[in-house]
Design an enzyme around this catalytic site. Structure first.
Site, PDB file in Angstrom:
ATOM      1  N   LYS A 136     -20.536  -0.165  -1.128  1.00  0.00           N
ATOM      2  CA  LYS A 136     -20.014   1.217  -1.122  1.00  0.00           C
ATOM      3  C   LYS A 136     -18.653   1.252  -1.825  1.00  0.00           C
ATOM      4  O   LYS A 136     -18.028   0.199  -2.030  1.00  0.00           O
ATOM      5  CB  LYS A 136     -19.896   1.704   0.327  1.00  0.00           C
ATOM      6  CG  LYS A 136     -18.971   0.861   1.192  1.00  0.00           C
ATOM      7  CD  LYS A 136     -19.128   1.180   2.683  1.00  0.00           C
ATOM      8  CE  LYS A 136     -18.241   0.266   3.509  1.00  0.00           C
ATOM      9  NZ  LYS A 136     -18.498   0.389   4.954  1.00  0.00           N
ATOM     10  N   ARG A 141     -18.321   6.288  16.802  1.00  0.00           N
ATOM     11  CA  ARG A 141     -18.297   7.055  15.564  1.00  0.00           C
ATOM     12  C   ARG A 141     -19.746   7.479  15.296  1.00  0.00           C
ATOM     13  O   ARG A 141     -20.353   8.129  16.129  1.00  0.00           O
ATOM     14  CB  ARG A 141     -17.707   6.161  14.458  1.00  0.00           C
ATOM     15  CG  ARG A 141     -17.174   6.892  13.266  1.00  0.00           C
ATOM     16  CD  ARG A 141     -16.642   5.932  12.204  1.00  0.00           C
ATOM     17  NE  ARG A 141     -17.664   4.994  11.746  1.00  0.00           N
ATOM     18  CZ  ARG A 141     -17.490   4.104  10.780  1.00  0.00           C
ATOM     19  NH1 ARG A 141     -16.329   4.003  10.168  1.00  0.00           N
ATOM     20  NH2 ARG A 141     -18.462   3.302  10.423  1.00  0.00           N
ATOM     21  N   TYR A 197      12.960   6.359  -9.345  1.00  0.00           N
ATOM     22  CA  TYR A 197      13.258   7.573  -8.570  1.00  0.00           C
ATOM     23  C   TYR A 197      14.058   7.256  -7.313  1.00  0.00           C
ATOM     24  O   TYR A 197      13.813   6.239  -6.656  1.00  0.00           O
ATOM     25  CB  TYR A 197      11.948   8.233  -8.133  1.00  0.00           C
ATOM     26  CG  TYR A 197      11.189   8.880  -9.253  1.00  0.00           C
ATOM     27  CD1 TYR A 197      11.689  10.010  -9.901  1.00  0.00           C
ATOM     28  CD2 TYR A 197       9.953   8.376  -9.645  1.00  0.00           C
ATOM     29  CE1 TYR A 197      10.971  10.611 -10.915  1.00  0.00           C
ATOM     30  CE2 TYR A 197       9.228   8.975 -10.666  1.00  0.00           C
ATOM     31  CZ  TYR A 197       9.737  10.088 -11.298  1.00  0.00           C
ATOM     32  OH  TYR A 197       9.035  10.673 -12.302  1.00  0.00           O
ATOM     33  N   MET A 232       4.368   6.986 -10.578  1.00  0.00           N
ATOM     34  CA  MET A 232       2.948   7.251 -10.779  1.00  0.00           C
ATOM     35  C   MET A 232       2.348   6.283 -11.806  1.00  0.00           C
ATOM     36  O   MET A 232       1.233   5.806 -11.652  1.00  0.00           O
ATOM     37  CB  MET A 232       2.757   8.698 -11.249  1.00  0.00           C
ATOM     38  CG  MET A 232       1.319   9.156 -11.216  1.00  0.00           C
ATOM     39  SD  MET A 232       1.113  10.850 -11.822  1.00  0.00           S
ATOM     40  CE  MET A 232       1.981  11.796 -10.599  1.00  0.00           C
TER      41      MET A 232
END
Ligand SMILES: *Cc1c(COP(=O)(O)O)cnc(C)c1O
Length: 339
Positions: free
Chosen positions: A34, A121, A234, A281
């Site tokens: 998956k 679940r 940043y 990013m």
């Protein structure tokens, strides 16, 4: 130059599958592929796993299964997550197997009934009498990597719930249980993380005889000197306290190098280097001792730099780092090699 490149060693995938088959002690190995094989590439990994003796592929969603079916005409493919009413018809047409985890059991398609033994679940609280489309009975473990007592309890509950259905394939083990709990093997084991050579436990993969399959390489796009008091990135979160060299790597959180991985290490010319400052990013900074040439290779994962280490720095698990690698959107090239 490519900003970065993922290389998946299919030889390592095959050897990990063989290791898991030995650990499974006679049970079938089902490869869990998956999330694009945990970021490794579902079709290539599936072929390698089947080649090494895995007998089925497990995915989470119908689109994942259809994508595999297009490449692998004859493989046994099981969709473990929920599907919509419309998707049941597509599953039937594509010869997929489904999992029934609530009262609704789809018809005309091979089905595994899932019982909740403690995961809390997906899963039925009690198994109904299996109808004629039912081929398997399954459950899922909540804490096989950390809690033997609860794992034993879940296995006992599963044994009890499924006794008397010996003709159906019973399966509960994930990677951690396959490696640690012989009594959890039953007829098949569903292994994901270990197939990729990432440990489900805190220790590294070599403790389990597993080999990491993924490499992630980039390069120094720019090397610059910081004067004392100058910062990088940043928020000015890293400020040089002396004259120093830093290298800028053109990879950032949009590629899957998460913002909370500041402080982790990457490999440059055989030396581990620290990632400093805020990860952007599309870029990150590493601390260097000397000026290095622009273009110098940087290994972000591989050659001893483990996904598990990055996970520890980020306060998460290897699964999340691996599946978060952006191998899908063309930000990085992905190649398979056969080592
Ligand atoms: C993802 C998943 C697995 C594989 O778990 P690993 O810990 O990666 O081996 C097995 N079973 C189910 C139901 C899953 O969702």
């Amino acid at each position: 130059m490519e900003r970065s490149c993922f290389t998946v060693d299919l030889g390592a995938i095959r050897r990990n599958a063989e290791t898991l088959l030995r650990a499974a002690g006679g049970a079938e190995l089902w490869a869990v592929v998956k999330a694009e094989a945990y970021g490794h590439g579902a079709v290539d990994v599936s072929r390698a796993a089947l080649d090494a003796g895995a007998s089925a592929l497990c995915v989470a969603t119908l689109p994942e299964a259809l994508h595999l079916r297009a490449a692998l005409r004859n493989a046994r493919i099981i969709v473990m997550g929920p599907v919509s009413e419309r998707e049941i018809g597509e599953a039937r047409a594509a010869r997929l197997e489904l999992v029934a985890a609530d009262g609704h059991v789809p018809e005309g398609v091979r089905v595994h009934l899932k019982v909740d033994t403690g995961m809390g679940r997906w899963g039925l609280s009690e198994l109904p009498a299996p109808g004629r489309d039912v081929v398997g009975l399954m459950s899922h473990l909540a804490s096989a990597e950390s809690d033997p007592t609860f794992t034993h309890l879940q296995v006992e509950r599963f044994k009890e719930a499924t006794s008397g259905h010996g003709s159906l394939t019973r399966h509960i083990a994930n990677s951690a249980a396959t490696l640690r709990y012989a009594e959890a093997r039953f007829d098949a084991v569903r292994c994901g993380i270990a197939l990729y050579g990432i440990s489900p436990f805190d220790a590294g993969p070599e403790a389990e005889g597993l080999e990491p399959a993924l490499r992630w390489d980039s390069y120094l796009a720019l090397v610059k000197k910081l004067a004392p008091g100058a910062s990088t990135g940043y928020g000015r979160r890293f400020v040089a306290d002396r004259p120093m060299w830093i290298g800028i790597v053109p990879v950032g959180y949009a590629d899957g190098f998460r913002r909370d991985m500041t402080g982790t290490e990457v490999l440059i010319e055989g030396t581990r280097r620290r990632v400093v400052g805020t990860i952007s990013m599309d870029a990150l900074a590493v601390e260097l001792d000397d000026e290095l040439a622009a273009g110098t290779p940087v290994t972000l994962v591989g050659n001893g730099i483990l996904v598990e280490e990055h996970a520890r720095v980020a306060g998460t698990i290897g699964y999340e780092i691996a599946t978060g690698l952006n191998t899908r959107s063309g930000r990085a090239r992905r190649v398979a090699k056969d080592g």
